[in-house]
Design a protein around this motif. Structure first.
Motif, short mmCIF file in Angstrom:
data_model
loop_
_atom_site.label_atom_id
_atom_site.label_comp_id
_atom_site.label_asym_id
_atom_site.label_seq_id
_atom_site.Cartn_x
_atom_site.Cartn_y
_atom_site.Cartn_z
N GLY A 148 -0.01 -7.04 -19.91
CA GLY A 148 1.38 -6.75 -19.59
C GLY A 148 1.58 -6.54 -18.10
N LEU A 149 2.55 -5.66 -17.79
CA LEU A 149 2.93 -5.41 -16.40
C LEU A 149 3.12 -3.92 -16.18
CD1 LEU A 149 5.64 -8.21 -16.01
CD2 LEU A 149 3.31 -8.27 -15.10
N ASP A 150 2.79 -3.48 -14.98
CA ASP A 150 3.00 -2.09 -14.57
C ASP A 150 4.22 -2.07 -13.65
OD1 ASP A 150 2.92 0.51 -13.85
OD2 ASP A 150 0.93 0.47 -12.93
N VAL A 151 5.35 -1.61 -14.18
CA VAL A 151 6.61 -1.63 -13.44
C VAL A 151 7.10 -0.20 -13.27
CG1 VAL A 151 8.95 -2.55 -13.34
CG2 VAL A 151 7.15 -3.87 -14.48
N GLY A 152 6.88 0.36 -12.09
CA GLY A 152 7.37 1.70 -11.80
C GLY A 152 6.75 2.73 -12.74
N SER A 153 7.61 3.47 -13.43
CA SER A 153 7.14 4.49 -14.36
C SER A 153 6.98 3.97 -15.78
CB SER A 153 8.13 5.67 -14.36
OG SER A 153 9.42 5.25 -14.78
N VAL A 154 7.15 2.66 -15.96
CA VAL A 154 7.06 2.03 -17.29
C VAL A 154 5.88 1.06 -17.30
CG1 VAL A 154 8.23 0.65 -19.04
CG2 VAL A 154 9.54 2.25 -17.62
N LEU A 155 5.05 1.18 -18.31
CA LEU A 155 3.95 0.24 -18.51
C LEU A 155 4.34 -0.69 -19.65
CD1 LEU A 155 1.07 -0.27 -17.37
CD2 LEU A 155 0.20 0.95 -19.36
N PRO A 211 5.49 6.26 -8.94
CA PRO A 211 5.91 7.35 -9.82
C PRO A 211 4.93 7.51 -10.98
CG PRO A 211 7.27 5.40 -10.19
CD PRO A 211 6.39 5.09 -9.02
N PRO A 212 4.87 8.68 -11.58
CA PRO A 212 3.96 8.88 -12.72
C PRO A 212 4.41 8.05 -13.92
CG PRO A 212 5.39 10.79 -12.42
CD PRO A 212 5.61 9.91 -11.23
N LEU A 213 3.46 7.76 -14.78
CA LEU A 213 3.74 6.95 -15.97
C LEU A 213 4.53 7.78 -16.98
CD1 LEU A 213 3.28 4.24 -17.39
CD2 LEU A 213 1.15 5.17 -18.30
N ARG A 214 5.69 7.26 -17.39
CA ARG A 214 6.57 7.99 -18.30
C ARG A 214 6.65 7.37 -19.68
NH1 ARG A 214 6.97 12.81 -15.82
NH2 ARG A 214 7.76 12.61 -13.67
N ALA A 233 0.82 -1.21 0.00
CA ALA A 233 0.00 0.00 0.00
C ALA A 233 0.85 1.25 0.00
CB ALA A 233 -0.94 -0.01 1.22
N THR A 234 1.98 1.23 0.74
CA THR A 234 2.88 2.38 0.76
C THR A 234 3.51 2.61 -0.60
OG1 THR A 234 3.37 1.92 3.07
CG2 THR A 234 4.87 3.40 1.90
N GLU A 235 3.96 1.52 -1.25
CA GLU A 235 4.56 1.67 -2.57
C GLU A 235 3.55 2.15 -3.59
OE1 GLU A 235 6.37 -2.00 -3.57
OE2 GLU A 235 8.02 -1.78 -2.14
#
Length: 339
Positions: free
Chosen positions: A55-62, A22-25, A15-17
């Motif tokens: 796919g996968l949602d990894v940080g700022s990369v989809l 980060p916004p999607l870049r 939940a914290t993460e």
């Protein structure tokens, strides 16, 4: 002595993460997925089609690693139910063969960039109920004839989604959020990714000639069909925008008339209160909610005008691009003839 850090559960950490995500870049798409999208949209053109992105949602990369097409939608409820069952069955089959089956959005085809419609926004909002971050891949097969890969990734801006959820598309809220027609959609950069084996194989298949068919397509001198259709769509959008402006003119005309009636009623009530005070009677209230002239007039939504303005801008950019490329090719041919 140092105190031990308090232990947290996996759900608390997740939940914290998620809260500080980060916004999607970047939208990273595998080359095979792009080929599937192009094949599906081109084979069904000029009909508009859509499909699921996985796919996968990894940080700022989809990351988009797979996709599958949706059946063509019909109005029949039974056929719509079959389409929903088809999607669930496809997801189950992909999960069984250990393929990414996490939904990250959808793709759809368009004709000359005509995708700024309310249905697209409603689809985004439906996806947002279950998926925190999702994108829509727009592909225009009509531009492939000009040697261009018209592929873009879109998402709704956070400020626009907040206004849409609350249905607050009036002038006051738009000024408060500083939201204009260019702030509805956000275009995310697309990065094409291939595995090392696929890249090596494509290098072996690469032809000796540095020129391919798309390079020849860019040299076509005739762009009249595309220019004419863009002008037709632009003319229709201008007519729709004119009708939206007439709605606002009618609203402001009624608002001015209502304000004039309110001022006349207040002046009459104040004169009556002065007479009552002179007679030693209690003054009457200066506001009467039961009076119809004090009922606020509903302001027309500005959503349609914003979407139409987006379409107008898109068609103008396409016309400008087509005209600029045509002039460049004509000057090139003129130089070749002179030589």
């Amino acid at each position: 002595m140092a105190t031990a850090a308090p232990s947290r559960s996996f759900l608390q950490v997740a939940a914290t993460e998620e809260a500080v995500a980060p916004p999607l870049r970047v939208v990273q798409i595998e080359g095979l997925v792009i080929l599937k999208i192009i094949k599906h949209c081109t084979e069904c053109s000029p009909a508009l089609v859509t499909g699921q992105l996985l796919g996968l949602d990894v940080g700022s990369v989809l990351e988009v690693t797979n996709c599958f097409p949706f059946p063509i939608r019909e109005e029949d409820e039974e056929i719509e139910a079959e389409g929903a069952n088809y999607q669930l069955e496809m997801m189950r089959c992909l999960r069984e063969v250990n393929v990414d089956n996490n939904t990250v959005g959808w793709y759809q085809s368009t004709i000359l960039g005509n995708y700024q419609i309310v249905e697209l926004i409603e689809t985004f909002m439906n996806y947002q109920e279950n998926i925190k971050r999702c994108v829509c891949i727009i592909y225009d097969p009509s531009k492939a004839n000009l040697g261009a890969l018209a592929l873009k990734a879109l998402k709704l801006s956070d400020s626009f989604m907040e206004l849409y959820r609350n249905n607050e598309f009036n002038g006051e809220k738009l000024r408060e959020k500083n939201l204009s027609w260019v702030d509805i959609f956000e275009e995310i950069p697309i990065k094409v990714s291939n595995s090392a084996l696929v890249s090596a194989f494509m290098t072996e298949l690469e032809a000796d000639s540095p020129v391919n068919q798309s390079d020849y397509d860019r040299l076509k001198l005739s762009t009249n069909p595309f220019m004419e259709r863009n002008m037709e769509f632009l003319s229709e959008c201008m007519d729709d925008l004119s009708m939206e402006q007439q709605k606002f003119q009618f609203y402001y005309r009624n608002l001015s008339r209502q304000q004039a009636q309110q001022q006349a009623w207040l002046q009459k009530r104040r004169a009556e209160n002065m007479a009552r005070k002179a007679a030693g009677e209690e003054p009457l209230p200066e506001e009467d909610p039961s009076n119809p002239i004090f009922k606020p007039l509903p302001e027309p939504s500005r959503l349609d005008s914003y979407l139409i303005t987006n379409s107008v801008s898109n068609y103008c950019n396409q016309i400008n691009s087509l005209a600029g490329q045509s002039f460049s090719r004509l000057y090139l041919m003129k130089a070749l003839h002179e030589n």
